[in-house]
Design a protein around this motif. Structure first.
Motif, PDB file in Angstrom:
ATOM      1  N   SER A 138      -1.636   4.280   0.375  1.00 15.05           N
ATOM      2  CA  SER A 138      -1.879   4.915   1.800  1.00 15.05           C
ATOM      3  C   SER A 138      -0.705   5.680   2.023  1.00 15.05           C
ATOM      4  O   SER A 138       0.359   5.456   2.241  1.00 15.05           O
ATOM      5  N   ALA A 139      -1.111   7.339   2.078  1.00 18.13           N
ATOM      6  CA  ALA A 139      -0.031   8.244   2.325  1.00 18.13           C
ATOM      7  C   ALA A 139       0.465   7.770   3.769  1.00 18.13           C
ATOM      8  O   ALA A 139       1.724   8.071   3.962  1.00 18.13           O
ATOM      9  N   ARG A 140      -0.272   7.554   4.807  1.00 19.34           N
ATOM     10  CA  ARG A 140       0.278   7.287   6.142  1.00 19.34           C
ATOM     11  C   ARG A 140       1.039   6.149   5.981  1.00 19.34           C
ATOM     12  O   ARG A 140       2.065   6.102   6.672  1.00 19.34           O
ATOM     13  N   LEU A 141       0.661   5.000   5.466  1.00 18.24           N
ATOM     14  CA  LEU A 141       1.694   3.954   5.348  1.00 18.24           C
ATOM     15  C   LEU A 141       2.890   4.116   4.554  1.00 18.24           C
ATOM     16  O   LEU A 141       4.074   3.559   5.030  1.00 18.24           O
ATOM     17  N   LEU A 142       2.708   5.050   3.754  1.00 15.75           N
ATOM     18  CA  LEU A 142       4.210   5.220   2.979  1.00 15.75           C
ATOM     19  C   LEU A 142       4.823   6.193   3.836  1.00 15.75           C
ATOM     20  O   LEU A 142       6.231   5.756   3.898  1.00 15.75           O
ATOM     21  N   ALA A 143       4.543   7.216   4.498  1.00 16.76           N
ATOM     22  CA  ALA A 143       5.371   7.953   5.544  1.00 16.76           C
ATOM     23  C   ALA A 143       5.980   6.827   6.577  1.00 16.76           C
ATOM     24  O   ALA A 143       6.860   7.226   6.932  1.00 16.76           O
ATOM     25  N   ALA A 144       4.949   6.175   7.185  1.00 18.78           N
ATOM     26  CA  ALA A 144       5.525   5.088   8.125  1.00 18.78           C
ATOM     27  C   ALA A 144       6.931   4.294   7.709  1.00 18.78           C
ATOM     28  O   ALA A 144       7.619   3.829   8.217  1.00 18.78           O
ATOM     29  N   ALA A 145       6.450   3.699   6.485  1.00 17.71           N
ATOM     30  CA  ALA A 145       7.598   2.792   5.736  1.00 17.71           C
ATOM     31  C   ALA A 145       8.719   3.803   5.427  1.00 17.71           C
ATOM     32  O   ALA A 145       9.780   3.205   5.711  1.00 17.71           O
ATOM     33  N   GLU A 194       9.787   6.196   7.332  1.00 18.56           N
ATOM     34  CA  GLU A 194      10.198   6.392   8.412  1.00 18.56           C
ATOM     35  C   GLU A 194      11.161   5.196   9.128  1.00 18.56           C
ATOM     36  O   GLU A 194      12.340   5.490   9.735  1.00 18.56           O
ATOM     37  N   LEU A 195      10.849   4.124   8.677  1.00 19.58           N
ATOM     38  CA  LEU A 195      11.224   2.871   9.219  1.00 19.58           C
ATOM     39  C   LEU A 195      12.550   2.393   8.226  1.00 19.58           C
ATOM     40  O   LEU A 195      13.589   2.035   8.774  1.00 19.58           O
ATOM     41  N   PHE A 196      12.285   2.576   6.853  1.00 22.44           N
ATOM     42  CA  PHE A 196      13.282   1.782   6.037  1.00 22.44           C
ATOM     43  C   PHE A 196      13.719   3.038   5.145  1.00 22.44           C
ATOM     44  O   PHE A 196      14.881   2.704   4.402  1.00 22.44           O
ATOM     45  N   GLY A 197      13.415   4.051   5.306  1.00 28.17           N
ATOM     46  CA  GLY A 197      14.033   5.409   4.179  1.00 28.17           C
ATOM     47  C   GLY A 197      13.455   5.133   2.855  1.00 28.17           C
ATOM     48  O   GLY A 197      12.460   4.679   3.032  1.00 28.17           O
ATOM     49  N   ALA A 251       0.854  -1.146   0.029  1.00 25.37           N
ATOM     50  CA  ALA A 251      -0.182  -0.057  -0.077  1.00 25.37           C
ATOM     51  C   ALA A 251       0.767   1.322   0.337  1.00 25.37           C
ATOM     52  O   ALA A 251       0.332   2.225  -0.670  1.00 25.37           O
ATOM     53  N   ALA A 252       2.117   1.252   0.754  1.00 21.23           N
ATOM     54  CA  ALA A 252       2.940   2.302   0.675  1.00 21.23           C
ATOM     55  C   ALA A 252       3.617   2.452  -0.659  1.00 21.23           C
ATOM     56  O   ALA A 252       3.523   3.501  -1.224  1.00 21.23           O
ATOM     57  N   LEU A 253       3.783   1.636  -1.216  1.00 19.08           N
ATOM     58  CA  LEU A 253       4.348   1.715  -2.787  1.00 19.08           C
ATOM     59  C   LEU A 253       3.340   2.075  -3.665  1.00 19.08           C
ATOM     60  O   LEU A 253       3.659   2.902  -4.699  1.00 19.08           O
ATOM     61  N   ARG A 254       1.984   1.810  -3.453  1.00 20.37           N
ATOM     62  CA  ARG A 254       0.941   2.220  -4.376  1.00 20.37           C
ATOM     63  C   ARG A 254       0.803   3.829  -4.144  1.00 20.37           C
ATOM     64  O   ARG A 254       0.630   4.360  -5.137  1.00 20.37           O
ATOM     65  N   ALA A 255       0.954   4.127  -2.951  1.00 17.81           N
ATOM     66  CA  ALA A 255       0.800   5.707  -2.676  1.00 17.81           C
ATOM     67  C   ALA A 255       1.909   6.267  -3.441  1.00 17.81           C
ATOM     68  O   ALA A 255       1.739   7.238  -4.006  1.00 17.81           O
ATOM     69  N   HIS A 256       3.124   5.740  -3.240  1.00 21.40           N
ATOM     70  CA  HIS A 256       4.461   6.449  -3.964  1.00 21.40           C
ATOM     71  C   HIS A 256       4.238   6.391  -5.424  1.00 21.40           C
ATOM     72  O   HIS A 256       4.707   7.443  -6.150  1.00 21.40           O
TER      73      HIS A 256
END
Length: 337
Positions: free
Chosen positions: A179-186, A188-191, A167-172
């Motif tokens: 999901s923009a929130r999951l993108l930001a969380a990803a 934050e954790l992985f760069g 979902a983070a990569l889909r937002a990217h």
């Protein structure tokens, strides 16, 4: 005659934990190693297992004042599919080096079950990095999933983490379902997420890497992110489907489903939809928290084996029991060795 003790072991991906105790008095000493048992051409390596266990067991016996051990219960991840060498060699090695006369070799799903529910009928969902459901009517064992993060473990930590990262990569990319929130969380954790393939694909521990993102998915769900909420709802559906596949039928008594493993630390964001799905798949079922963890389950098996009344069903892959008095216990329990 000196008092004989028991040895209980939980072996998994994070290492090996051991307890010695005496029937009726409970555990008297605990120790652990953070080195997982090696897996080779023969599956789980019995030589490496004993290299770790023997010094630990001897030190624990000295600490507890035990001169001998006569019973051992070993629970190990991979025992069902990779445990042939352990089953062939551990009973003899434990007898030779520790004097153990009775040995129970169990899949970690069995020790997780017994730790969660004890020796009663029901089903248990064990969810951490992976996911497996196991159930028994006390006549036999049933299992569902536990096939690893590439082929299954649906609803487990790696599954949730992978779905969240997708979902983070889909937002990217600007694709639907992101999901923009999951993108930001990803990030934050992985760069930067463009580097994710390099952090995941080459790793031998990729399942653990994926699972490390599951708590972030849970946090986003608590904050109301609809994509994260849907991921956890789908995970709950998979969990309930696996539990339904192994849970004894209504004619076999009250249906109980226990939940064990670190993934349930996600809280109501996961347990809420799980309860809803269980009610649909298993009407009247009662979900209960685990009474203890897999090491607690190994202790329970060791205590019952030492007392001569282990009533759990025997199974070549799931729970193999050898040694003095085993045939009599099997006849008493109405099971096969």
């Amino acid at each position: 005659m000196t008092e004989a003790g028991y040895l209980a072991v939980d072996s998994g991906g994070s290492g090996l934990r051991a307890v010695v105790g005496v029937r009726g008095r409970g555990p008297l000493g605990r120790a652990s190693s953070d080195v997982p048992v090696r897996t080779g051409d023969r599956g789980l390596d019995p030589g490496h297992f004993m290299e770790q266990l023997l010094p630990m067991a001897r030190a624990l016996c000295a600490e507890a004042g035990l001169e001998r051990l006569d019973t051992a219960a070993i629970g190990a991840a991979g025992m069902a599919s990779l445990g042939d060498a352990l089953r062939a060699e551990l009973p003899g090695g434990l007898a030779r080096d520790l004097g153990v006369r009775r040995v129970a070799l169990a899949a970690d799903a069995v020790t997780a079950y017994v730790g969660a529910l004890g020796a009663r009928p029901g089903a248990v969902i064990a969810a951490g990095t992976g996911l497996i459901a196991v159930g028994t009517d006390l006549a036999g064992w049933r299992r569902a999933d536990g096939w690893g993060h590439l082929l299954g473990d649906c609803g487990g930590g790696a599954w949730i983490g992978r779905a969240g990262l997708e979902a983070a990569l889909r937002a990217h990319d600007g694709r639907d379902g992101g999901s923009a929130r999951l993108l930001a969380a990803a990030e934050e954790l992985f760069g930067p997420v463009t580097g994710l393939p390099g952090q995941v694909y080459p790793r031998d521990d990729r399942a653990a890497v994926l699972a490390s993102f599951a708590p972030r998915v849970g946090a986003c769900a608590v904050d109301g992110d609809p994509v994260a909420v849907d991921v956890l709802r789908e995970a709950a559906r998979h969990m309930a489907d696996s539990a339904a596949a192994v849970c004894p039928g209504p004619a076999e008594g009250e249906r109980v489903v226990g939940c064990t493993g670190g993934l349930f630390g996600l809280g109501a964001a996961l347990s809420g939809p799980l309860d809803e799905r269980l009610a649909e798949r298993l009407p009247g079922v009662r979900r209960v928290d685990a009474e203890g963890d897999p090491l607690h389950g190994a202790v329970r098996i060791a205590e019952d084996l030492a007392a001569g009344h282990l009533t759990l069903p025997r199974d070549e892959k799931m729970l193999c029991v050898t040694g003095a008095g085993v045939e009599e216990m099997a006849r008493t329990a109405g099971t096969r060795t």
